[in-house]
Design a protein around this motif. Sequence first.
Motif, short mmCIF file in Angstrom:
data_model
loop_
_atom_site.label_atom_id
_atom_site.label_comp_id
_atom_site.label_asym_id
_atom_site.label_seq_id
_atom_site.Cartn_x
_atom_site.Cartn_y
_atom_site.Cartn_z
N THR A 108 0.63 -1.29 0.03
CA THR A 108 0.08 0.09 0.05
C THR A 108 0.92 1.26 0.05
N ASP A 109 0.13 2.46 -0.17
CA ASP A 109 0.74 3.57 -0.20
C ASP A 109 0.98 4.22 1.21
N SER A 110 0.38 3.70 2.03
CA SER A 110 0.23 4.34 3.56
C SER A 110 0.00 3.14 4.50
N VAL A 111 0.32 3.39 5.66
CA VAL A 111 0.12 2.40 6.90
C VAL A 111 -0.20 2.97 8.09
N TYR A 112 -1.16 2.66 8.86
CA TYR A 112 -1.44 3.12 10.01
C TYR A 112 -1.66 2.57 11.14
N GLY A 113 -1.75 2.80 12.37
CA GLY A 113 -1.92 2.09 13.53
C GLY A 113 -2.77 2.75 14.60
N ASP A 114 -2.77 2.29 15.96
CA ASP A 114 -3.28 3.05 17.03
C ASP A 114 -2.23 3.76 17.71
N LYS A 115 -2.84 4.64 18.81
CA LYS A 115 -2.28 5.76 19.50
C LYS A 115 -2.60 5.67 20.74
N GLN A 116 -1.76 5.86 21.86
CA GLN A 116 -2.16 5.93 23.06
C GLN A 116 -1.54 7.45 23.89
N TYR A 117 -2.17 7.68 24.79
CA TYR A 117 -1.92 9.09 25.52
C TYR A 117 -1.43 8.48 27.10
N VAL A 118 -0.38 9.11 27.58
CA VAL A 118 -0.07 8.72 28.82
C VAL A 118 0.22 10.13 29.74
N ASP A 119 0.03 9.90 31.01
CA ASP A 119 0.28 10.94 31.63
C ASP A 119 1.70 11.70 31.67
N PHE A 120 2.04 12.90 31.48
CA PHE A 120 3.15 13.38 31.34
C PHE A 120 4.33 12.99 32.08
N HIS A 121 3.89 12.91 33.42
CA HIS A 121 5.00 12.72 34.62
C HIS A 121 5.06 11.07 34.80
N ASP A 122 4.08 10.35 34.38
CA ASP A 122 4.01 8.76 34.73
C ASP A 122 3.75 7.98 33.28
N LYS A 123 4.67 7.49 32.46
CA LYS A 123 4.51 6.97 31.37
C LYS A 123 3.80 5.67 31.42
N ASN A 124 3.72 5.09 32.61
CA ASN A 124 2.83 3.94 32.67
C ASN A 124 1.47 4.10 32.88
N LYS A 125 1.13 5.58 33.11
CA LYS A 125 -0.27 5.89 33.50
C LYS A 125 -0.87 6.11 31.88
N ILE A 126 -1.97 5.38 31.55
CA ILE A 126 -2.66 5.54 30.15
C ILE A 126 -3.84 6.41 30.55
N VAL A 127 -3.91 7.55 29.69
CA VAL A 127 -5.09 8.29 29.77
C VAL A 127 -6.10 8.00 28.73
N ARG A 128 -5.52 7.75 27.50
CA ARG A 128 -6.47 7.67 26.24
C ARG A 128 -5.88 6.70 25.55
N TYR A 129 -6.91 5.80 24.94
CA TYR A 129 -6.25 4.90 23.85
C TYR A 129 -6.99 5.23 22.70
N TRP A 130 -6.47 5.48 21.27
CA TRP A 130 -7.12 5.49 20.24
C TRP A 130 -6.87 4.53 19.20
N GLN A 131 -8.06 3.63 19.31
CA GLN A 131 -8.09 2.51 18.55
C GLN A 131 -8.63 2.92 17.14
N THR A 132 -7.97 2.97 16.36
CA THR A 132 -8.24 3.53 14.84
C THR A 132 -9.42 2.89 14.12
N GLY A 133 -9.13 1.62 13.86
CA GLY A 133 -10.14 0.57 13.09
C GLY A 133 -9.83 0.65 11.68
#
Length: 251
Positions: A108-133
């Motif tokens: 393909t011309d492009s490939v994409y996946g999912d993204k997550q957001y974590v707390d600025f000070h705690d990289k293990n604390k997930i704030v949001r998960y963007w499951q693209t589909g």
Amino acid sequence: MKISIITVSFNSAQTIQDTIESVLSQDYPSVEYIVVDGASKDGTVDILKSYGDKIKWISEPDKGIYDAMNKGLKLATGEVIGIIGSDDFYPNNHVLSHIMQAFAEFGTDSVYGDKQYVDFHDKNKIVRYWQTGEYHKENWLNGWMIPHLAFYLKKSVYDKNGYYLTDFKCSGDYELMLRMLYKYQISTHYLPELVITMRTGGTSNASFKHRIRANKEDRRAWNINNLKPRWYTLWWKPLSKIGQLFKNSRN
């Protein structure tokens, strides 16, 4: 096949080393890493210098984030290009290998996946998960979009269909993906896994005033490409992300 990764930075000394280490630790054998810095004064440049020839970088004033991204695109020599922010990092060291495997397997011309957001000070604390589909063109009319930093595109497609429009302030990434995927209907493949992690302060990424401006720019993105959204498309776009606040992983 080589992949070029671009980071745009400005006064990012607090986080950019994590970003650089994340890129350099990838197990894909052919990675070109480019950092385009906007003349930082906080020590960012000293960090860049410390990596010697492991990264390609420039530091100079620019006309905004999309101008800086275009500088990176012009410097890139890889067949595939991805962008990672100076606050971001990859969730593991296999991300780029999986991205490139998908390009090779599906062509393909492009490939994409999912993204997550974590707390600025705690990289293990997930704030949001963007499951693209999975990709369906008509989803754009329902406010859907791909997370920009989870989107990888062949350089030949940029060269054919254009770079970022620098007169956009906050929706230039939306316009570019709308132009590539919806207008020109380039081919794409969804990689159903996490490919990028972004730090956040744990609050909304945009003020109400910023959201209004983004909505106006989103509408302009459709207009300048001679495309017509539905009456609710651009209002549903931010609302459709609310569900991400209640997810911290893939289903």
